[in-house]
Scaffold this motif. Structure first.
Motif, PDB file in Angstrom:
ATOM      1  N   VAL A  49      -6.168  13.408  -6.031  1.00 29.88           N
ATOM      2  CA  VAL A  49      -6.073  12.955  -7.415  1.00 29.88           C
ATOM      3  C   VAL A  49      -4.825  12.107  -7.634  1.00 29.88           C
ATOM      4  N   CYS A  50      -3.697  12.538  -7.069  1.00 28.73           N
ATOM      5  CA  CYS A  50      -2.455  11.788  -7.275  1.00 28.73           C
ATOM      6  C   CYS A  50      -2.544  10.373  -6.712  1.00 28.73           C
ATOM      7  N   SER A  51      -3.366  10.201  -5.674  1.00 31.88           N
ATOM      8  CA  SER A  51      -3.532   8.865  -5.114  1.00 31.88           C
ATOM      9  C   SER A  51      -4.157   7.903  -6.121  1.00 31.88           C
ATOM     10  N   LEU A  52      -5.000   8.440  -7.019  1.00 29.50           N
ATOM     11  CA  LEU A  52      -5.629   7.589  -8.033  1.00 29.50           C
ATOM     12  C   LEU A  52      -4.630   7.122  -9.070  1.00 29.50           C
ATOM     13  N   PHE A  53      -3.522   7.840  -9.221  1.00 22.80           N
ATOM     14  CA  PHE A  53      -2.506   7.466 -10.194  1.00 22.80           C
ATOM     15  C   PHE A  53      -1.502   6.464  -9.634  1.00 22.80           C
ATOM     16  N   THR A  54      -1.680   6.104  -8.357  1.00 20.22           N
ATOM     17  CA  THR A  54      -0.775   5.167  -7.702  1.00 20.22           C
ATOM     18  C   THR A  54      -1.395   3.779  -7.703  1.00 20.22           C
ATOM     19  N   THR A  55      -0.613   2.786  -8.055  1.00 23.67           N
ATOM     20  CA  THR A  55      -1.131   1.425  -8.108  1.00 23.67           C
ATOM     21  C   THR A  55      -1.476   0.928  -6.713  1.00 23.67           C
ATOM     22  N   ILE A  56      -2.350  -0.065  -6.664  1.00 26.76           N
ATOM     23  CA  ILE A  56      -2.811  -0.588  -5.379  1.00 26.76           C
ATOM     24  C   ILE A  56      -1.651  -1.199  -4.593  1.00 26.76           C
ATOM     25  N   VAL A  57      -0.737  -1.880  -5.262  1.00 28.40           N
ATOM     26  CA  VAL A  57       0.387  -2.502  -4.551  1.00 28.40           C
ATOM     27  C   VAL A  57       1.243  -1.441  -3.872  1.00 28.40           C
ATOM     28  N   VAL A  58       1.490  -0.326  -4.571  1.00 29.71           N
ATOM     29  CA  VAL A  58       2.274   0.758  -3.975  1.00 29.71           C
ATOM     30  C   VAL A  58       1.534   1.355  -2.781  1.00 29.71           C
ATOM     31  N   LYS A  59       0.216   1.520  -2.897  1.00 32.09           N
ATOM     32  CA  LYS A  59      -0.567   2.046  -1.773  1.00 32.09           C
ATOM     33  C   LYS A  59      -0.461   1.127  -0.560  1.00 32.09           C
ATOM     34  N   LEU A  60      -0.582  -0.166  -0.783  1.00 31.66           N
ATOM     35  CA  LEU A  60      -0.517  -1.100   0.336  1.00 31.66           C
ATOM     36  C   LEU A  60       0.888  -1.153   0.935  1.00 31.66           C
ATOM     37  N   PHE A  61       1.907  -1.015   0.098  1.00 31.83           N
ATOM     38  CA  PHE A  61       3.273  -0.952   0.621  1.00 31.83           C
ATOM     39  C   PHE A  61       3.459   0.291   1.476  1.00 31.83           C
ATOM     40  N   ALA A  62       2.828   1.402   1.066  1.00 33.67           N
ATOM     41  CA  ALA A  62       2.885   2.630   1.865  1.00 33.67           C
ATOM     42  C   ALA A  62       2.195   2.440   3.207  1.00 33.67           C
ATOM     43  N   VAL A  63       1.077   1.705   3.224  1.00 34.79           N
ATOM     44  CA  VAL A  63       0.386   1.419   4.488  1.00 34.79           C
ATOM     45  C   VAL A  63       1.313   0.683   5.442  1.00 34.79           C
ATOM     46  N   VAL A  64       2.034  -0.314   4.925  1.00 34.18           N
ATOM     47  CA  VAL A  64       2.958  -1.067   5.774  1.00 34.18           C
ATOM     48  C   VAL A  64       4.073  -0.165   6.292  1.00 34.18           C
ATOM     49  N   LEU A  65       4.625   0.677   5.427  1.00 32.04           N
ATOM     50  CA  LEU A  65       5.719   1.562   5.842  1.00 32.04           C
ATOM     51  C   LEU A  65       5.275   2.559   6.901  1.00 32.04           C
ATOM     52  N   VAL A  66       4.046   3.045   6.796  1.00 32.94           N
ATOM     53  CA  VAL A  66       3.576   4.082   7.724  1.00 32.94           C
ATOM     54  C   VAL A  66       3.043   3.481   9.015  1.00 32.94           C
ATOM     55  N   PHE A  67       2.283   2.372   8.934  1.00 33.81           N
ATOM     56  CA  PHE A  67       1.526   1.907  10.093  1.00 33.81           C
ATOM     57  C   PHE A  67       2.091   0.650  10.749  1.00 33.81           C
TER      58      PHE A  67
ATOM     59  N   TRP B 104     -16.483  -1.491  -3.955  1.00 32.05           N
ATOM     60  CA  TRP B 104     -15.067  -1.866  -3.904  1.00 32.05           C
ATOM     61  C   TRP B 104     -14.784  -2.749  -2.690  1.00 32.05           C
ATOM     62  N   SER B 105     -15.408  -2.477  -1.569  1.00 34.00           N
ATOM     63  CA  SER B 105     -15.076  -3.183  -0.336  1.00 34.00           C
ATOM     64  C   SER B 105     -15.688  -4.578  -0.279  1.00 34.00           C
ATOM     65  N   VAL B 106     -16.862  -4.763  -0.887  1.00 34.32           N
ATOM     66  CA  VAL B 106     -17.429  -6.110  -0.944  1.00 34.32           C
ATOM     67  C   VAL B 106     -16.517  -7.045  -1.739  1.00 34.32           C
ATOM     68  N   GLY B 107     -15.883  -6.512  -2.768  1.00 34.42           N
ATOM     69  CA  GLY B 107     -14.950  -7.308  -3.562  1.00 34.42           C
ATOM     70  C   GLY B 107     -13.508  -7.147  -3.145  1.00 34.42           C
ATOM     71  N   ALA B 108     -13.259  -6.709  -1.903  1.00 32.49           N
ATOM     72  CA  ALA B 108     -11.893  -6.458  -1.440  1.00 32.49           C
ATOM     73  C   ALA B 108     -11.067  -7.738  -1.495  1.00 32.49           C
ATOM     74  N   TYR B 109      -9.886  -7.639  -2.094  1.00 34.80           N
ATOM     75  CA  TYR B 109      -8.990  -8.788  -2.173  1.00 34.80           C
ATOM     76  C   TYR B 109      -7.572  -8.454  -1.696  1.00 34.80           C
ATOM     77  N   PRO B 110      -6.893  -7.465  -2.307  1.00 31.44           N
ATOM     78  CA  PRO B 110      -5.485  -7.254  -1.919  1.00 31.44           C
ATOM     79  C   PRO B 110      -5.313  -6.696  -0.520  1.00 31.44           C
ATOM     80  N   ALA B 111      -6.193  -5.777  -0.085  1.00 31.04           N
ATOM     81  CA  ALA B 111      -6.011  -5.157   1.233  1.00 31.04           C
ATOM     82  C   ALA B 111      -6.121  -6.172   2.366  1.00 31.04           C
ATOM     83  N   PRO B 112      -7.205  -6.973   2.449  1.00 34.68           N
ATOM     84  CA  PRO B 112      -7.257  -7.978   3.533  1.00 34.68           C
ATOM     85  C   PRO B 112      -6.184  -9.051   3.400  1.00 34.68           C
TER      86      PRO B 112
END
Length: 298
Positions: free
Chosen positions: A121-139, A232-240
């Motif tokens: 649930v907490c992941s839904l309260f996190t903005t997409i930019v923060v999620k993608l920044f977390a991906v960069v930090l972790v991976f 969501w994935s057909v319209g993917a923009y920020p992640a790719p």
């Protein structure tokens, strides 16, 4: 009041109830019209405008040039094919992770269940930019995961998990997996524990119980999770765009380039209309395959 008077007043009461229902529906219909139908109507109209070199489009014109561009351009075909393949891959992974996680939450009890649910649930309260920044930090090659694997693990060189297809997929999973988890878990909460206990009493082990009892019951949730993830994935923009490389182009990225860089609004609108049609077709097929009993592909 006599019985005859009550019967005479009944149609008026029913009519009044109908008007109240209509009064409640009108604001919702107006909101849907303003938020969805009007923009989509304008987008559809724009897709039939004439393409021009001196401006975004020729006002008042009618043409199939935008659709001809989509049909005749090999690059568009490649990007569209990649987008569909990317969406299918992310959907399959998201459903698999969502079912596994939801099953773990359903089987957990007490504070463990609360902790696992809070993570989704907490992941839904996190903005997409923060999620993608977390991906960069972790991976990233110098991120947390690679530091652990190269420091105390078996790897001598860090894994390349960003700026490529893997990074785009991982980033998109960060966005859609929470929805898959919650939709599947919502259905699992309606499963009677006595059915599981009965299957265990009849000699079924945990994998058999999951395959024969839990999974069939969770099919509606799995269907909804798949539809949400695919949409969501057909319209993917920020992640790719932010975590993938330049090769991971989706139709959303191409539409943005056509609009903002090339100012080719009819072609962008035509591609957007086709993408929306694909999403709606997938949605309708998914809903059609859900029979009255709530089973998918049953």
């Amino acid at each position: 009041m006599s019985v005859s008077d009550a019967r005479a007043a009944l149609p008026a009461v029913e009519l009044s109830a109908r008007w109240r229902t209509l009064a409640l529906l009108v604001p919702l219909l107006l909101l849907d019209g303003l938020v969805f139908l009007v923009p989509m109507g304008y987008l559809l109209r724009l897709s039939f405008a004439e393409r021009t070199s001196g401006g975004a489009f020729a006002e008042g014109s009618w043409s199939l040039a935008g659709y001809e561009y989509v049909a005749e351009t090999p690059l568009v075909h490649e990007i569209f094919a990649f987008t569909l393949g990317f969406a299918v891959l992310v959907t399959a992974l998201a459903v698999a992770v969502g079912v596994t996680y939801a099953y773990a939450v359903w089987r957990a009890a007490g504070p463990w269940r609360t902790l696992l649910l809070a993570g989704a649930v907490c992941s839904l309260f996190t903005t997409i930019v923060v999620k993608l920044f977390a991906v960069v930090l972790v991976f990233s090659p110098r991120g947390v995961l690679n530091d652990v694997l190269t420091g105390v693990g078996p790897l001598a060189e860090p894994l390349l998990l960003v700026d490529n297809l893997a990074g785009a997929v991982i980033a998109q999973l960060y966005i859609v997996v929470p929805y898959a988890i919650l939709t599947v878990y919502a259905v699992l909460t309606t499963l009677d524990d006595s059915l599981v206990e009965a299957a265990r009493d009849l000699g079924a082990d945990r994998p058999a119980v999951f395959r024969e009892v839990v999974l069939p019951h969770a099919r509606p949730g799995i269907a909804v999770a798949g539809i949400i993830s695919f949409t969501w994935s057909v319209g993917a923009y920020p992640a790719p765009l932010l975590v993938g490389s330049g090769s991971e182009q989706t139709t959303a990225i191409l539409v943005s380039q056509l609009l903002l860089t090339e100012f080719d609004w009819p072609a962008a609108a035509a591609l957007a209309v086709i993408t929306v049609a694909v999403v709606l077709t997938a949605l309708l097929v998914g809903l059609w395959r859900l029979d009255d009993g709530g089973e998918l592909l049953g």
